[in-house]
Scaffold this active site. Structure first.
Site, PDB file in Angstrom:
ATOM      1  N   LYS A 148       0.849  -1.204   0.000  1.00 37.44           N
ATOM      2  CA  LYS A 148       0.000   0.000   0.000  1.00 37.44           C
ATOM      3  C   LYS A 148       0.883   1.252   0.000  1.00 37.44           C
ATOM      4  O   LYS A 148       1.543   1.565   0.995  1.00 37.44           O
ATOM      5  CB  LYS A 148      -0.925   0.054   1.223  1.00 37.44           C
ATOM      6  CG  LYS A 148      -2.039   1.092   0.999  1.00 37.44           C
ATOM      7  CD  LYS A 148      -2.666   1.628   2.251  1.00 37.44           C
ATOM      8  CE  LYS A 148      -2.015   2.863   2.793  1.00 37.44           C
ATOM      9  NZ  LYS A 148      -2.009   4.051   1.922  1.00 37.44           N
ATOM     10  N   GLY A 181       6.584   5.120   8.375  1.00 38.20           N
ATOM     11  CA  GLY A 181       5.728   6.301   8.472  1.00 38.20           C
ATOM     12  C   GLY A 181       5.842   6.918   9.850  1.00 38.20           C
ATOM     13  O   GLY A 181       6.858   6.764  10.530  1.00 38.20           O
ATOM     14  N   SER A 182       4.780   7.578  10.270  1.00 35.99           N
ATOM     15  CA  SER A 182       4.822   8.318  11.535  1.00 35.99           C
ATOM     16  C   SER A 182       4.744   7.367  12.735  1.00 35.99           C
ATOM     17  O   SER A 182       4.177   6.273  12.646  1.00 35.99           O
ATOM     18  CB  SER A 182       3.658   9.298  11.593  1.00 35.99           C
ATOM     19  OG  SER A 182       2.448   8.595  11.485  1.00 35.99           O
ATOM     20  N   THR A 183       5.270   7.824  13.851  1.00 35.86           N
ATOM     21  CA  THR A 183       5.209   7.041  15.085  1.00 35.86           C
ATOM     22  C   THR A 183       3.744   6.831  15.504  1.00 35.86           C
ATOM     23  O   THR A 183       3.370   5.753  15.977  1.00 35.86           O
ATOM     24  CB  THR A 183       6.017   7.762  16.182  1.00 35.86           C
ATOM     25  OG1 THR A 183       7.384   7.783  15.747  1.00 35.86           O
ATOM     26  CG2 THR A 183       5.932   7.052  17.516  1.00 35.86           C
ATOM     27  N   GLU A 184       2.929   7.859  15.273  1.00 32.06           N
ATOM     28  CA  GLU A 184       1.506   7.766  15.654  1.00 32.06           C
ATOM     29  C   GLU A 184       0.798   6.618  14.913  1.00 32.06           C
ATOM     30  O   GLU A 184       0.132   5.779  15.528  1.00 32.06           O
ATOM     31  CB  GLU A 184       0.871   9.109  15.286  1.00 32.06           C
ATOM     32  CG  GLU A 184      -0.522   9.316  15.755  1.00 32.06           C
ATOM     33  CD  GLU A 184      -1.098  10.597  15.136  1.00 32.06           C
ATOM     34  OE1 GLU A 184      -0.459  11.206  14.262  1.00 32.06           O
ATOM     35  OE2 GLU A 184      -2.210  10.952  15.550  1.00 32.06           O
ATOM     36  N   GLY A 205       2.317   4.153  13.374  1.00 32.52           N
ATOM     37  CA  GLY A 205       3.004   2.920  13.758  1.00 32.52           C
ATOM     38  C   GLY A 205       2.403   2.320  15.020  1.00 32.52           C
ATOM     39  O   GLY A 205       2.197   1.105  15.119  1.00 32.52           O
ATOM     40  N   GLU A 227       9.302   1.317  10.919  1.00 37.95           N
ATOM     41  CA  GLU A 227      10.342   2.347  10.787  1.00 37.95           C
ATOM     42  C   GLU A 227       9.637   3.680  10.946  1.00 37.95           C
ATOM     43  O   GLU A 227       8.850   4.065  10.092  1.00 37.95           O
ATOM     44  CB  GLU A 227      10.987   2.293   9.393  1.00 37.95           C
ATOM     45  CG  GLU A 227      11.603   0.979   9.036  1.00 37.95           C
ATOM     46  CD  GLU A 227      12.857   0.677   9.827  1.00 37.95           C
ATOM     47  OE1 GLU A 227      13.377   1.600  10.493  1.00 37.95           O
ATOM     48  OE2 GLU A 227      13.290  -0.469   9.781  1.00 37.95           O
ATOM     49  N   CYS A 261      13.304  10.732   7.642  1.00 31.43           N
ATOM     50  CA  CYS A 261      13.265  10.283   9.035  1.00 31.43           C
ATOM     51  C   CYS A 261      14.635  10.373   9.690  1.00 31.43           C
ATOM     52  O   CYS A 261      14.740  10.488  10.897  1.00 31.43           O
ATOM     53  CB  CYS A 261      12.746   8.863   9.090  1.00 31.43           C
ATOM     54  SG  CYS A 261      13.598   7.818   7.929  1.00 31.43           S
ATOM     55  N   GLU A 308       9.882  16.261  15.928  1.00 28.66           N
ATOM     56  CA  GLU A 308      10.193  16.070  14.517  1.00 28.66           C
ATOM     57  C   GLU A 308       9.436  17.108  13.680  1.00 28.66           C
ATOM     58  O   GLU A 308       8.225  17.251  13.816  1.00 28.66           O
ATOM     59  CB  GLU A 308       9.768  14.665  14.086  1.00 28.66           C
ATOM     60  CG  GLU A 308      10.115  14.390  12.648  1.00 28.66           C
ATOM     61  CD  GLU A 308       9.846  12.951  12.248  1.00 28.66           C
ATOM     62  OE1 GLU A 308       8.707  12.500  12.427  1.00 28.66           O
ATOM     63  OE2 GLU A 308      10.774  12.301  11.743  1.00 28.66           O
TER      64      GLU A 308
END
Ligand code: NDP
Length: 472
Positions: free
Chosen positions: A170, A223-226, A228, A245, A279, A376
């Site tokens: 995706k 992608g973003s930590t959120e 993830g 990641e 990143c 970030e």
């Protein structure tokens, strides 16, 4: 150009087409029909059938051949792929060409690695023979972001295929074009129908459904930590494997004994490459006080010289941000810093004309609690602070929820190794602005992620280990 999902070896399905923009012109460069939930079901069923129907059992040497063929197809299609990537992301053409080359090299590396995916023989307590097998998981998902759309897709797809899985890929909604081309090129190169399915569509609905899909056994995400964290929570419901990641806020540490001019000349690349949408961006620059003024003026001068402009021109070094929203995020950080009395030593302005451009900005005078220093930005904003003491600097460098990358500039080898060991991050480079090598593991400590892309670690992560005992 009008594109559909790539399912079972052909364009198929898709809902109402939506435009995708060229961030340099703010105009549509293509339209893409997002995959529906019915398309996801068809793709997952097709992937399972392709996996059980031959890909799972394919001799390793044949998988090697297939992956080399994909690499060749990427090289033959390099001009078109780089043009598409540059138009869809706004990244300079030179960078897009390099990324297609690295994408092809990723397939070449994992083509060769197929036959290095070995198990062990283990001297267990009983007589007999004990050994391990590395086996594919089955149908797996790769969810990738918009900053390096083709490259990060290949970082996941190549090892997953090399290990013998079927992949549902995706891409990000903003940048689906090169992932769709990858699906078509791979199929034309001999990857059987169903083994690589490409499903553009919104993360909030299609992405969630992909992570929750009962046929999917692992999710590899960048992608973003959120997001993830959301994927990890969803995956926990049926104990899916995940590798994540995520974000970063990495330090760039310059000691007084470094080649200060070299560090200053290279440091713009370590934070403003890809317009800071990286990143690994080393956006917290720590400079030993004795050389602070000298480094800062050279760093500002090198940054001010970066050629910001039309991504189609070969000399351009910094293109636009991906979207109006992403530019506004950077501008909000800068406005807040200015309101707090911090100094913007260069950049931070919008050039006239179309495109989501923002000139690379360097902020000084920040305090450790400032948002621009701690959070970030994912845009062209760096902060520089002086330090006096190595121990205190390390404590501050590690005082972040992230831990992705770091650079250390020094001529003292003992110091370099001591600091490299103490920094809490997945990759560290000494006297270099970059630390991504496709042969070496890449990923984060702490909230920068779990698991590794690249190298043999990534290949192993797309397998299960099975222990077999044979009685005498
Ligand atoms: P997001 O996390 O929003 O998106 C990444 C991908 O996840 C996209 O394909 C997105 O789809 C998809 N997605 C979004 N929501 C869900 C969901 N609920 N379930 C499943 N998939 C979902 O990040 P961005 O693309 O906006 O990238 C910026 C961020 O990503 C930064 O914080 C950056 O640090 C991090 N990043 C980390 C990298 C690393 O290597 N560690 C590399 C690149 C970025 P859609 O586009 O449709 O929303």
């Amino acid at each position: 150009m009008s594109e559909k999902p790539w399912i079972n070896g052909a364009p198929a399905g898709g809902g109402k087409p939506e435009p995708v923009l060229n961030p340099a012109t703010e105009q549509p460069c293509a339209e893409v029909a997002p995959a529906t939930l019915a398309d996801l079901d068809a793709a997952a069923a097709g992937a399972l059938a392709a996996w059980t129907g031959g890909w799972r059992e394919l001799a390793p040497g044949k998988r090697t051949d297939a992956l080399f063929a994909v690499a060749r197809a990427l090289r033959e299609g390099a001009d078109e792929l780089a043009g598409l990537e540059s138009a869809n992301t706004g990244k300079p053409m030179g960078d897009a060409v390099d990324e297609v080359d690295m994408a092809a090299r990723t397939f070449e590396y994992y083509a060769g690695a197929v036959t290095r995916l070995t198990g062990q023989t283990i001297p267990v307590g009983k007589a007999g023979l004990d050994f391990t097998l590395r086996q594919p998981l089955g149908v797996v998902a790769a969810i990738v972001p918009w900053n390096y759309p083709l490259l990060i897709a290949c970082w996941k797809v190549a090892p997953a295929l090399a290990a013998g899985n079927a992949v549902l890929l995706k891409p990000a909604s903003l940048t689906p074009l090169t992932a769709l081309r990858l699906g078509a090129l791979a199929h034309a190169a001999g990857i059987p129908a169903g083994v690589l399915q490409v499903l553009p569509g919104p993360g909030s609905s299609l992405g969630d459904a992909l992570v929750g899909h009962p046929l999917v056994r692992k999710v590899g995400f960048t992608g973003s930590t959120e997001v993830g964290a959301r994927i990890m929570a969803l995956a926990a419901k049926d104990i899916k494997r995940v590798s994540l990641e995520l974000g970063g806020k990495s330090p760039n540490i310059v000691f007084a004994d470094a080649d200060v001019e070299l560090a200053a000349a290279k440091s713009p690349l370590s934070v403003f490459s890809n317009t800071g949408q990286d990143c690994c961006a080393r956006s917290r620059v720590f400079v030993e006080r004795k050389v602070y003024d000298r480094f800062l003026s050279a760093f500002v001068a090198a940054t001010a010289k970066l050629k910001v402009g039309d991504p189609a021109l070969r000399e351009t070094e910094v293109g636009p941000l991906i979207s109006a929203r992403q530019r506004e995020v950077s501008e909000r950080f800068l406005d807040e810093a200015k309101r707090a009395g911090r100094t913007v030593a260069c950049g931070g302005s919008r050039p006239a004309g179309r495109g989501f451009y923002l000139s690379p900005a360097i902020v000084t005078g920040t305090e450790p609690g400032d948002r621009v220093w701690r959070e970030e930005v994912f845009g062209p904003v760096a902060c520089v602070r002086p330090f006096d003491d190595e121990e205190a600097m390390l404590a501050e460098a590690n005082d972040t929820p992230y831990g992705l990358s770091a650079s250390v500039w020094t001529r003292d080898l003992s110091r370099a190794l001591r600091v490299a060991k103490r920094i809490e991050s997945g990759v560290v480079s000494i006297n270099s602005h970059s630390s991504v090598h496709l042969e070496a593991p890449f990923g984060g400590f702490k909230q920068s992620g779990i698991g590794r892309d690249l190298g043999m670690d990534a290949l192993a992560s797309w397998t299960e280990v099975k222990n077999v005992y044979v009685a005498p």
